[in-house]
Design an enzyme around this catalytic site. Structure first.
Site, mmCIF file in Angstrom:
data_model
loop_
_atom_site.group_PDB
_atom_site.id
_atom_site.type_symbol
_atom_site.label_atom_id
_atom_site.label_comp_id
_atom_site.label_asym_id
_atom_site.label_seq_id
_atom_site.Cartn_x
_atom_site.Cartn_y
_atom_site.Cartn_z
ATOM 1 N N ALA A 180 -18.777 -2.935 -0.382
ATOM 2 C CA ALA A 180 -18.786 -3.008 -1.850
ATOM 3 C C ALA A 180 -18.534 -1.643 -2.493
ATOM 4 C CB ALA A 180 -20.108 -3.592 -2.345
ATOM 5 N N LYS A 181 -17.422 -1.033 -2.100
ATOM 6 C CA LYS A 181 -17.006 0.257 -2.660
ATOM 7 C C LYS A 181 -18.077 1.348 -2.487
ATOM 8 C CE LYS A 181 -13.852 -1.817 -6.000
ATOM 9 N NZ LYS A 181 -13.426 -1.934 -7.420
ATOM 10 N N LEU B 67 -21.353 0.900 -2.319
ATOM 11 C CA LEU B 67 -22.680 0.542 -2.813
ATOM 12 C C LEU B 67 -23.590 0.029 -1.701
ATOM 13 C CD1 LEU B 67 -21.837 -1.210 -6.207
ATOM 14 C CD2 LEU B 67 -22.985 0.998 -5.883
ATOM 15 N N LEU B 68 -22.991 -0.326 -0.551
ATOM 16 C CA LEU B 68 -23.782 -0.800 0.575
ATOM 17 C C LEU B 68 -23.720 0.171 1.744
ATOM 18 C CD1 LEU B 68 -22.840 -4.582 0.364
ATOM 19 C CD2 LEU B 68 -24.997 -3.506 -0.325
ATOM 20 N N TYR C 104 0.841 -1.201 0.000
ATOM 21 C CA TYR C 104 0.000 0.000 0.000
ATOM 22 C C TYR C 104 0.875 1.249 0.000
ATOM 23 C CZ TYR C 104 -3.643 -3.274 1.582
ATOM 24 O OH TYR C 104 -4.519 -4.333 1.709
#
Length: 286
Positions: free
Chosen positions: A180-181, A183-184, A31
């Site tokens: 989920a990036k 979306l949730l 990272y």
């Protein structure tokens, strides 16, 4: 991984996480090419004993050279751990993970490297980060790994086929990407029309997401959607940790608040499983 490279901001996020009771931090030498470990190390100064600290190895890069290469060799892993210890400003790592893996890897050599590091006290335990069933099975059957990190969420249920197997073998799951990036999250519909405009997500077409996300939000009711998302991952006893990540203190605090809500009932869990797709891994099975 989501901390970014702005030192003050990143360190503030980690320190706020500690204040809120977060006790598991997961980084990797890859990272930001080591900078993430350095920031985590600075943030933990004087507070190392408050956390289970995890990092990963297996990706090798050279300063000034673009990109990186996969190297699961014993020599590299035993060298990489020293660099991670220095960057993290600690003399031991609680959980050291192989950051990937293929069926062609020299697995015996890799396992030997981790076992020796454990005996020498550089690491307490080791695991792998993989979504390849054949790699996961090889390590479960031939090593003393304690964990497998897998992408797992309401929109990516592929790990569920393997959760019972891992639990029966006393291997815990670390669920990455539970939101989920975005979306949730409660910002789901904005994410869908902005970041995912016209795009699919794994087994879901954009049109399917347009139908599914409102259903999930209706099901969740007054609770934040991320509450349902995080507790869904925790519903199986194999899952020991869920790491949504955060790029701001606001995101961090929202995730912590979501976690404080009640866990899903058996009925709620069963209903959700009927709403979402039950996916499986197609490749890397044999």
């Amino acid at each position: 991984m989501s901390l970014g490279t702005e030192e003050t901001k990143a360190i503030d996020i980690v320190k706020r996480a500690l204040d809120l009771g977060i006790n598991y931090l997961d980084t990797a030498d890859l990272y930001d090419f080591g900078q993430n470990e350095e920031l985590v190390g600075r943030a933990l100064k004087g507070q190392r004993d408050k956390v289970v600290l995890a990092t990963k190895a297996g990706n090798k890069w050279t300063q000034g050279k673009e990109g990186w290469e996969w190297d699961p060799s014993k020599q590299h892993i035993q060298s990489a751990v020293k660099d991670s210890l220095r960057r993290l400003q600690t003399d031991y790592i609680d959980l050291y993970q192989l950051h990937g893996g293929t069926i062609e890897d020299p697995t015996e050599e890799t396992i030997e490297a981790f076992e020796e590091l454990k005996k020498e006290g550089y690491i307490r335990e080791y695991g792998i980060s993989s979504i390849r069933p054949n790699v996961i099975k090889r390590f479960v059957e031939n090593s003393s790994i304690v964990s497998v990190m897998m992408q797992y969420s309401l929109l990516d249920t592929r790990p569920e086929e393997w959760l019972d197997y891992l639990h029966e073998n006393n291997v815990s799951v670390i669920a990455r990407g539970p939101l989920a990036k975005g979306l949730l999250s409660d910002n789901a519909l904005n994410k869908l029309q902005d970041k995912f405009k016209g795009k699919d997500f794994l087994d879901y077409s954009h049109e399917e997401l347009e139908n599914l996300l409102p259903k999930l939000m209706d099901f969740t009711g007054e609770k934040p959607l991320q509450t349902t998302a995080i507790h869904y991952c925790f519903a199986h006893p194999a899952v020991a940790a869920v790491i949504p990540g955060a790029s701001s203190i606001e995101q961090l605090e929202a995730n912590v608040q979501a976690m404080k809500k009640n866990a899903l009932s058996e009925e709620e869990y069963a209903t959700i499983k009927e709403i979402v797709k039950q996916s499986t891994y197609v490749a890397h099975r044999d």
